[in-house]
Design a protein around this motif. Structure first.
Motif, PDB file in Angstrom:
ATOM      1  N   PRO A   1       0.810  -0.676  -0.083  1.00  0.00           N
ATOM      2  CA  PRO A   1      -0.460  -0.256  -0.038  1.00  0.00           C
ATOM      3  C   PRO A   1       0.860   1.466   0.241  1.00  0.00           C
ATOM      4  O   PRO A   1       1.607   1.360   0.341  1.00  0.00           O
ATOM      5  N   GLY A   2      -0.320   2.075  -0.866  1.00  0.00           N
ATOM      6  CA  GLY A   2       1.255   3.731  -0.409  1.00  0.00           C
ATOM      7  C   GLY A   2       0.262   4.161   0.875  1.00  0.00           C
ATOM      8  O   GLY A   2      -0.273   3.952   1.299  1.00  0.00           O
ATOM      9  N   TYR A   3       1.944   4.678   1.362  1.00  0.00           N
ATOM     10  CA  TYR A   3       1.682   5.369   3.045  1.00  0.00           C
ATOM     11  C   TYR A   3       0.671   6.712   2.883  1.00  0.00           C
ATOM     12  O   TYR A   3       1.733   7.784   2.998  1.00  0.00           O
ATOM     13  N   LEU A   4      -0.678   6.348   2.195  1.00  0.00           N
ATOM     14  CA  LEU A   4      -0.939   8.042   2.425  1.00  0.00           C
ATOM     15  C   LEU A   4      -2.131   8.371   3.917  1.00  0.00           C
ATOM     16  O   LEU A   4      -2.820   7.515   4.054  1.00  0.00           O
ATOM     17  N   ASN A   5      -2.317   9.300   3.868  1.00  0.00           N
ATOM     18  CA  ASN A   5      -3.391  10.116   4.472  1.00  0.00           C
ATOM     19  C   ASN A   5      -4.174  10.070   4.378  1.00  0.00           C
ATOM     20  O   ASN A   5      -4.803  11.176   3.130  1.00  0.00           O
ATOM     21  N   THR A   6      -5.414   9.769   4.206  1.00  0.00           N
ATOM     22  CA  THR A   6      -6.682  10.546   3.528  1.00  0.00           C
ATOM     23  C   THR A   6      -7.224  12.058   4.798  1.00  0.00           C
ATOM     24  O   THR A   6      -7.444  12.238   6.051  1.00  0.00           O
TER      25      THR A   6
ATOM     26  N   ALA B   1      -1.599  19.608  -7.498  1.00  0.00           N
ATOM     27  CA  ALA B   1      -0.289  20.719  -7.940  1.00  0.00           C
ATOM     28  C   ALA B   1       0.582  20.983  -6.441  1.00  0.00           C
ATOM     29  O   ALA B   1       1.567  21.106  -6.559  1.00  0.00           O
ATOM     30  N   VAL B   2      -0.773  20.338  -5.711  1.00  0.00           N
ATOM     31  CA  VAL B   2       0.591  20.787  -4.251  1.00  0.00           C
ATOM     32  C   VAL B   2       1.027  19.623  -3.914  1.00  0.00           C
ATOM     33  O   VAL B   2       0.609  18.795  -3.868  1.00  0.00           O
ATOM     34  N   PRO B   3       2.795  20.393  -3.524  1.00  0.00           N
ATOM     35  CA  PRO B   3       3.478  19.190  -2.836  1.00  0.00           C
ATOM     36  C   PRO B   3       2.889  18.133  -1.917  1.00  0.00           C
ATOM     37  O   PRO B   3       2.378  19.022  -0.968  1.00  0.00           O
ATOM     38  N   GLY B   4       2.738  17.138  -2.427  1.00  0.00           N
ATOM     39  CA  GLY B   4       2.547  16.183  -1.215  1.00  0.00           C
ATOM     40  C   GLY B   4       0.898  15.239  -1.216  1.00  0.00           C
ATOM     41  O   GLY B   4       0.686  14.743  -0.186  1.00  0.00           O
ATOM     42  N   VAL B   5       0.551  16.138  -2.302  1.00  0.00           N
ATOM     43  CA  VAL B   5      -0.975  15.839  -2.877  1.00  0.00           C
ATOM     44  C   VAL B   5      -0.206  14.731  -3.668  1.00  0.00           C
ATOM     45  O   VAL B   5      -0.763  14.936  -4.971  1.00  0.00           O
ATOM     46  N   ALA B   6      -1.720  13.095  -3.524  1.00  0.00           N
ATOM     47  CA  ALA B   6      -1.368  11.965  -4.564  1.00  0.00           C
ATOM     48  C   ALA B   6      -2.267  11.662  -5.493  1.00  0.00           C
ATOM     49  O   ALA B   6      -2.498  11.433  -6.025  1.00  0.00           O
ATOM     50  N   GLU B   7      -3.439  11.967  -4.714  1.00  0.00           N
ATOM     51  CA  GLU B   7      -4.624  12.148  -5.536  1.00  0.00           C
ATOM     52  C   GLU B   7      -5.892  12.765  -4.490  1.00  0.00           C
ATOM     53  O   GLU B   7      -5.719  13.289  -3.518  1.00  0.00           O
TER      54      GLU B   7
ATOM     55  N   ASP C   1     -21.471  17.853  -2.565  1.00  0.00           N
ATOM     56  CA  ASP C   1     -21.315  17.578  -1.395  1.00  0.00           C
ATOM     57  C   ASP C   1     -20.333  18.950  -0.876  1.00  0.00           C
ATOM     58  O   ASP C   1     -20.610  18.780   0.303  1.00  0.00           O
ATOM     59  N   GLU C   2     -20.133  19.414  -1.508  1.00  0.00           N
ATOM     60  CA  GLU C   2     -19.241  20.915  -1.410  1.00  0.00           C
ATOM     61  C   GLU C   2     -18.005  20.613  -0.641  1.00  0.00           C
ATOM     62  O   GLU C   2     -17.700  21.155   0.121  1.00  0.00           O
ATOM     63  N   VAL C   3     -17.639  18.672  -0.812  1.00  0.00           N
ATOM     64  CA  VAL C   3     -15.935  18.606  -0.057  1.00  0.00           C
ATOM     65  C   VAL C   3     -14.909  18.467  -1.377  1.00  0.00           C
ATOM     66  O   VAL C   3     -15.451  17.704  -2.470  1.00  0.00           O
ATOM     67  N   ALA C   4     -13.946  18.295  -1.387  1.00  0.00           N
ATOM     68  CA  ALA C   4     -12.547  17.243  -1.461  1.00  0.00           C
ATOM     69  C   ALA C   4     -11.809  16.305  -1.194  1.00  0.00           C
ATOM     70  O   ALA C   4     -11.875  16.553   0.636  1.00  0.00           O
ATOM     71  N   TYR C   5     -12.054  15.250  -1.234  1.00  0.00           N
ATOM     72  CA  TYR C   5     -11.063  14.035  -0.993  1.00  0.00           C
ATOM     73  C   TYR C   5      -9.287  13.349  -1.460  1.00  0.00           C
ATOM     74  O   TYR C   5      -9.640  13.918  -2.799  1.00  0.00           O
ATOM     75  N   LEU C   6      -8.612  14.312  -0.269  1.00  0.00           N
ATOM     76  CA  LEU C   6      -7.857  14.137  -0.604  1.00  0.00           C
ATOM     77  C   LEU C   6      -6.756  12.644  -0.415  1.00  0.00           C
ATOM     78  O   LEU C   6      -7.825  11.740   0.945  1.00  0.00           O
ATOM     79  N   LYS C   7      -5.878  12.138  -0.767  1.00  0.00           N
ATOM     80  CA  LYS C   7      -4.993  11.037  -0.269  1.00  0.00           C
ATOM     81  C   LYS C   7      -3.613  11.902  -0.212  1.00  0.00           C
ATOM     82  O   LYS C   7      -2.995  12.508  -1.470  1.00  0.00           O
ATOM     83  N   VAL C   8      -3.210  12.010   1.323  1.00  0.00           N
ATOM     84  CA  VAL C   8      -1.775  12.957   0.903  1.00  0.00           C
ATOM     85  C   VAL C   8      -0.622  12.131   1.567  1.00  0.00           C
ATOM     86  O   VAL C   8      -0.765  11.604   2.908  1.00  0.00           O
ATOM     87  N   ASP C   9       1.061  12.158   0.781  1.00  0.00           N
ATOM     88  CA  ASP C   9       1.465  11.794   2.123  1.00  0.00           C
ATOM     89  C   ASP C   9       1.990  12.632   2.967  1.00  0.00           C
ATOM     90  O   ASP C   9       2.706  14.183   2.524  1.00  0.00           O
ATOM     91  N   PRO C  10       2.157  12.406   4.412  1.00  0.00           N
ATOM     92  CA  PRO C  10       1.793  13.752   5.882  1.00  0.00           C
ATOM     93  C   PRO C  10       3.096  14.528   5.994  1.00  0.00           C
ATOM     94  O   PRO C  10       3.803  15.457   6.434  1.00  0.00           O
ATOM     95  N   ARG C  11       4.825  13.410   5.145  1.00  0.00           N
ATOM     96  CA  ARG C  11       5.986  13.912   5.518  1.00  0.00           C
ATOM     97  C   ARG C  11       5.919  14.861   3.864  1.00  0.00           C
ATOM     98  O   ARG C  11       7.001  15.445   4.414  1.00  0.00           O
TER      99      ARG C  11
END
Length: 462
Positions: free
Chosen positions: A397-402, A424-430, A437-447
């Motif tokens: 798995p990728g070690y990403l936070n939701t 385009a933001v550094p650390g954003v994978a998806e 729904d007025e929301v954005a769902y992200l997967k990010v590399d916290p490091r």
């Protein structure tokens, strides 16, 4: 402006009360189901028409109705409200408990257990929790519910044999009905009414996502994993009480003396391996080894199920891996699922879990009647080895936070532009932006995530 809450902000008292109340409702229901596991095989011998196969069916049948109805009940709660569905489900569960308590035939108990499972409130409970707890604390609330389920299982393994010696299995069923009615009181008197109930993609199944989730090979591997784990658990307990009493010579009233130390010793065993899996990013390695340990435990039980000490050692090995896998599998689902499909992925994962209990009880009972007690443990070992093959082929798995961001009202074009800028933001994978729904769902590399840049992008989302 960015409406996310600072990471260090705690849950409000209302949110904490909601999480605790929902965990209590869920745990009390599961306690009633789990308490039957260590005692029913012995009780079934006194029921009219009982056979080993039917006893196994009675143990596992709740899983079939639960597996088929939990997602539909969750979708129904989107239409008519969360609380009505939960109250109805608890009433159905209580009715099934009364049916099982009053039955003097195996078919009556089977009908009652099926009715218990038909009170499938899991998805509706998660949806109500999502309505009442802010996005930034939703993972914490779901973790509280998850821990309460684990605790209810541990308590049930000890409490079931103790209660059986005091009030018998019918008494346990009656107590289960009372606990369900207590859950109704909690939901009506303590849990607040949500201001707005709507679909939360991080916590609920969404029909439009069913096909994509069911075609995801990595998610299917994990569904097969939880199916296998609960198949093995349920099948083992079809015969374990009989092995302890008839082969190892331990009176049924003393079975808790095996379960209690095994559970207490095995619970801490998972902690260092969870740290290795999450902190040191060895998730797949720890996962694969855990499946091997499950197979080893079943082989120990297959070979040495006529000795109390050997059964205790086999159970200790099994529970050490079981507790670890119960923590790893949901984490893997969250890591593998697309950021906006976590709720749907978890819905099918839960259904696979309950269906595994049904197959485990049914097949375990049939094997016991046809080939003897030891064949069940051998079957469980074979299932674990088949699961191992699937686990070895799993992607790391990728070690990403939701992360979930509230973005406010946007038209579709603005939502697409915002998604490109967030990507385009550094650390954003998806990233998936759901305008309605007025929301954005992200997967990010916290490091690697640049929080300041992300805040600036969302600030200027228009």
């Amino acid at each position: 402006m960015n409406e996310t809450t600072p990471p260090d902000q705690s849950m409000t008292r209302a949110e904490a009360r909601t999480a605790a109340s929902m965990a209590g409702i869920y745990a009390l229901r599961m306690l009633g189901l789990f308490m039957i596991l260590p005692v029913f095989a012995l009780y079934s011998e006194h029921l009219e028409g009982a056979t080993p196969a039917l006893a196994g069916l009675a143990i596992g049948i709740y899983g079939m109705t639960q597996a088929f109805l939990q997602i539909p009940f969750g979708l129904l709660s989107d239409r008519i409200g969360r609380k009505p569905v939960i109250v109805f489900g608890l009433l159905v569960f209580a009715l099934g408990s009364v049916m099982a308590a009053s039955a003097d035939t195996i078919w009556g108990v089977i009908a009652g257990r099926a009715m218990q499972g038909a009170g499938a409130i899991a998805a509706a409970v998660m949806a109500l929790t999502a309505d009442l707890v802010r996005e930034e604390h939703r993972v914490k609330a779901m973790a509280i519910i998850g821990m309460s389920i684990g605790a209810s299982f541990a308590v049930a393994m000890v409490l079931g044999p103790l209660l059986n010696s005091w009030i018998g299995v019918p008494g346990i069923f009656w107590l289960t009905a009372v606990l369900a009615l207590g859950g109704i009181a909690v939901i009506l008197l303590i849990v607040p009414n949500p201001v707005v109930s709507r679909v939360r993609r991080d916590a609920e199944a969404v029909p439009e996502q069913f096909t994509s989730v069911l075609r995801n090979p990595q998610l299917l591997r994990l569904d097969a994993g939880i199916f296998s784990l609960h198949l093995i658990l349920t099948a083992s307990f079809v015969v374990l009480p009989l092995a302890l009493r008839d082969l190892a010579g331990l009176d049924a009233s003393r079975h808790w003396e095996v379960y209690l130390p095994v559970l207490l010793l095995s619970l801490p065993m998972a902690v260092p391996f969870i740290i290795q899996a999450e902190k040191h990013q060895r998730m797949k390695q720890v996962f694969v080894v855990s499946v091997i340990v499950v197979a080893l435990a079943e082989l120990v039980l297959f070979r040495f199920h006529n000795q109390v000490l050997a059964i205790g050692i086999g159970l200790f090995i099994f529970y050490s891996a079981f507790n670890l896998l119960e923590a790893l599998l949901p984490s893997l689902i969250a890591k593998m699922a697309p950021p906006d499909s976590k709720g749907t992925a978890m819905g099918f994962y839960s259904s696979a879990q309950f269906f595994g209990a049904f197959v485990g009880g049914t097949v375990g009972g049939w094997l016991h009647g046809r080939f003897g007690l030891s064949s069940v443990f051998l079957f469980c070992a074979v299932v674990a080895l088949a699961w191992l093959v699937l686990a070895l082929g799993m992607e790391a798995p990728g070690y990403l936070n939701t992360r979930l961001l509230r973005i406010g009202a946007l038209d579709p074009d603005a939502a697409r532009q915002l998604a490109r800028r967030i990507t385009a933001v550094p650390g954003v994978a998806e990233v998936v932006v759901i305008a309605e729904d007025e929301v954005a769902y992200l997967k990010v590399d916290p490091r690697l995530l640049d929080e300041d840049v992300l805040d600036a992008v969302v600030e200027n989302r228009g």
